[in-house]
Design an enzyme around this catalytic site. Structure first.
Site: not given
Length: 611
Positions: A10, A83, A85, A87, A300, A302, A346
């Protein structure tokens, strides 16, 4: 025949870090976030056709898309490394669709930490895109789009243009509005307390003891009652009736989740939630560290899990054994008892290399990066250490039927406190406590009376609001910071000395939402919606079913509100600044970049000034 593979991440920072870990056979490029999304100018969801989203390329990213198309066409394999997650999963899916990648060519990889070991292991074990995670993200995006595009125009009509309503943001606003209402309705009650100071031989400071009761505990004592007690104690003899020694243990903290990291940074570093996430993203994506090159310093950012990998746990315990002694190593680290469902996708947030102490990387980091890394590192190491032990002492002093008490503690085994300590962890040591014995009598005493008033509930801060949202099951780790930032940027909230205050505009928007759309701002309804979205991610619920069940009630409520709600005019705040062109007092207006002064004589007078 293509000889190289393309890895798409990203951000450029992440691309730079990962590029150093992979050989010449890999080309690493950044997509700069979403390349395909719902259009900004229209709803972008075909409601009549079954809630089909109409995705288009993001405006301004045409060159990036074309470049990635050319490179992916030449590549042997395309690794979608966005990423880890929901999203990120959705962005990977959009990339696959946008670049027209066949199933055999597109591989999904995720990096919970950006280290050479994890990057190479992940590339060696790719998987397919998880469509359930994608659908959960699609459902969230489409629900939020429908709510925003149905409700925002209503606010424009009834209040003024530029306002917005969101599914999670409106609930957060209501939570704050409800707290403000509690504060406004609060009526303080007077009560009194009394403290005694006893001189103790050999101590510079007296023994401090609080009035306890007669002899049972008395609370919220009125002034008249205290005056009677005070009079009864004239000439009284004070005797130490009981001394108790004990021990208490304070457990080490759990490693950070997104929520607890945001809360601690707000409390101790005075970081806004958005700042915490921005700096944590930098540490995750990679920083140039002297002697180590560019490396990701934390895992990570989040996550709602406190879980730690076995490998990281073992490495940390070995580090503690070598640096703090074997007696400090906790053999079985505590696990949080979860009262609500967590994704547990995670690990907790931790340093990628525990041997890279804050001191070792300080010169390579900015001040804020260092402070955040130090907090994460200390919290993680402390979570693998034994608890702190305190020796406690409590003393009861009787004067007839009246009782005073004093207590204190001192640390006998620091445990995790040698690494991670807050103000509330400090010992409460009153030296005079240890100099008194049972049967000691005090004839000299100084009594001090103090007036108090009960306090209203505290205003929310960013930290306490994040905790409340998490406790209620509203939103997810990735949504806390943008939700709060949106409420502040829309002027629904004002932030002063960490506290969040409801503005007049926020109050009006909340009143409209509560009266016209009670289900959308209902805490339980929103938490249930989050649980349904989790069900989509787990493959148990079909995402269109959620949207299909939600929309009719929303449509009906909007139609009713358009007819029933009256237009509300918010008067501009008048200032002492006089317009030099026409002599009127200028008013405060809000633009994309904050406050500015404008002449109220618009359109005849168009004078504006910086605020």
């Amino acid at each position: 025949m293509a000889k190289h593979s393309l890895v798409i991440v990203e951000s450029p920072a992440k691309a730079k870090t990962i590029g150093k870990y992979l050989g010449k056979e890999f080309e690493v490029k950044a997509c700069m976030g979403h390349l395909r999304d719902l259009p900004k100018s229209t709803m972008g969801v075909d409601i009549a056709g079954g809630f089909v989203p109409q995705y288009i390329p993001v405006k301004g990213k045409e060159e990036i898309i074309e470049d990635l198309r050319e490179r992916s066409a030449k590549a042997r394999t395309v690794y979608l490394a966005t990423d880890p997650d929901r999203e990120g999963e959705a962005i990977a899916w959009h990339l696959k669709e946008l670049l027209d990648l066949p199933d055999g060519k597109a591989c999904r990889v995720t990096f919970n930490e950006i280290t050479k070991r994890v990057v190479t292991e992940s590339i060696a074990s790719p998987r397919e895109i998880d469509q359930d995670l994608v659908d959960a993200q699609q459902a969230r995006r489409i629900l939020d789009r429908i709510v925003g595009y149905e409700l925002s125009p209503l606010l424009w009509k009834k209040i003024r243009r530029g306002l917005s309503a969101g599914r999670v943001q409106s609930v957060a606003l209501r939570i704050i509005a409800d707290r403000e209402a509690q504060i406004d309705a609060f009526i303080p009650t007077e009560y009194w307390s009394m403290e005694a100071e006893f001189p103790v031989k050999g101590c510079k400071k007296p023994l401090l003891a609080k009035y306890y009761g007669n002899p049972k505990k008395q609370e919220n004592i009125g002034k008249e009652e205290l005056e009677k007690i005070y009079k009864d104690l004239e000439g009284a003899v004070y005797e130490v009736s009981e001394i108790k020694k004990g021990e208490r243990t304070k457990k080490p903290p759990l490693p950070f989740t997104t929520s607890t990291l945001q809360q601690e940074c707000a409390k101790h570093l005075n970081f806004a939630t958005s700042k915490t996430m921005r700096i944590a993203q930098q540490l995750y994506e990679g920083v140039a560290v002297k002697g180590h090159g560019t490396i990701g310093l934390i895992t990570y950012l989040r996550t709602d899990s406190t879980r730690i990998s076995q490998e990281a746990d073992a490495e940390c315990k070995e580090f503690i054994r070598e640096n703090y002694g074997a007696e400090n190593v906790m053999e079985n680290a505590a696990r949080k008892k979860e009262t609500k469902k967590i994704q547990d996708a995670h690990e907790a947030i931790r340093p990628t290399y525990v041997n890279l102490t804050p001191a070792a990387v300080k010169d390579s980091l900015s001040r804020d990066q260092f402070r955040l890394y130090q907090l994460i590192w200390k919290r993680f190491v402390a979570s693998r250490m034994n608890g702190a032990r305190y020796e406690t002492t409590s003393v009861k002093i009787n004067a007839g039927n009246y009782r005073f008490t004093s207590s204190g503690s001192k640390i006998v085994f620091p445990g995790f406190l040698s690494v991670y300590q807050n103000d509330e962890d400090k010992e409460e040591n009153n030296a005079a406590l240890h100099k008194v014995a049972k049967g000691d009598v005090f004839k000299e005493v100084e009594l001090k009376k103090e007036q108090h008033f009960t306090q209203p509930p505290a205003h929310y801060t960013e930290a306490s609001l994040v905790k409340e949202l998490e406790d209620l099951g509203i939103g997810r780790p990735s949504t806390y910071a943008p939700t709060i930032s949106t409420l502040i940027s829309r002027r629904y909230l004002a932030k002063e000395n960490k506290n969040l205050y409801l503005s007049d505009l926020g109050d009006i928007v909340n009143q409209i939402m509560v009266s016209a759309f009670p289900s959308i701002v209902d805490v339980n309804f929103t938490a249930t919606m989050e649980a349904l979205l989790d069900g989509v991610a787990e493959g148990n619920v079909e995402w269109k079913t959620i949207v299909r069940n939600f929309y009719p009630d929303l449509e009906k409520a909007v139609s009713h509100a358009e007819k029933a709600l009256e237009k509300i005019k918010i008067e501009d705040e008048v200032t002492d600044v006089v317009c030099e062109l026409c002599g009127r007092n200028m008013v405060i207006k809000y633009g994309p970049h904050g406050k500015f002064l404008a002449c109220p004589g618009f359109p005849e007078c168009r004078n504006t000034k910086p605020y």
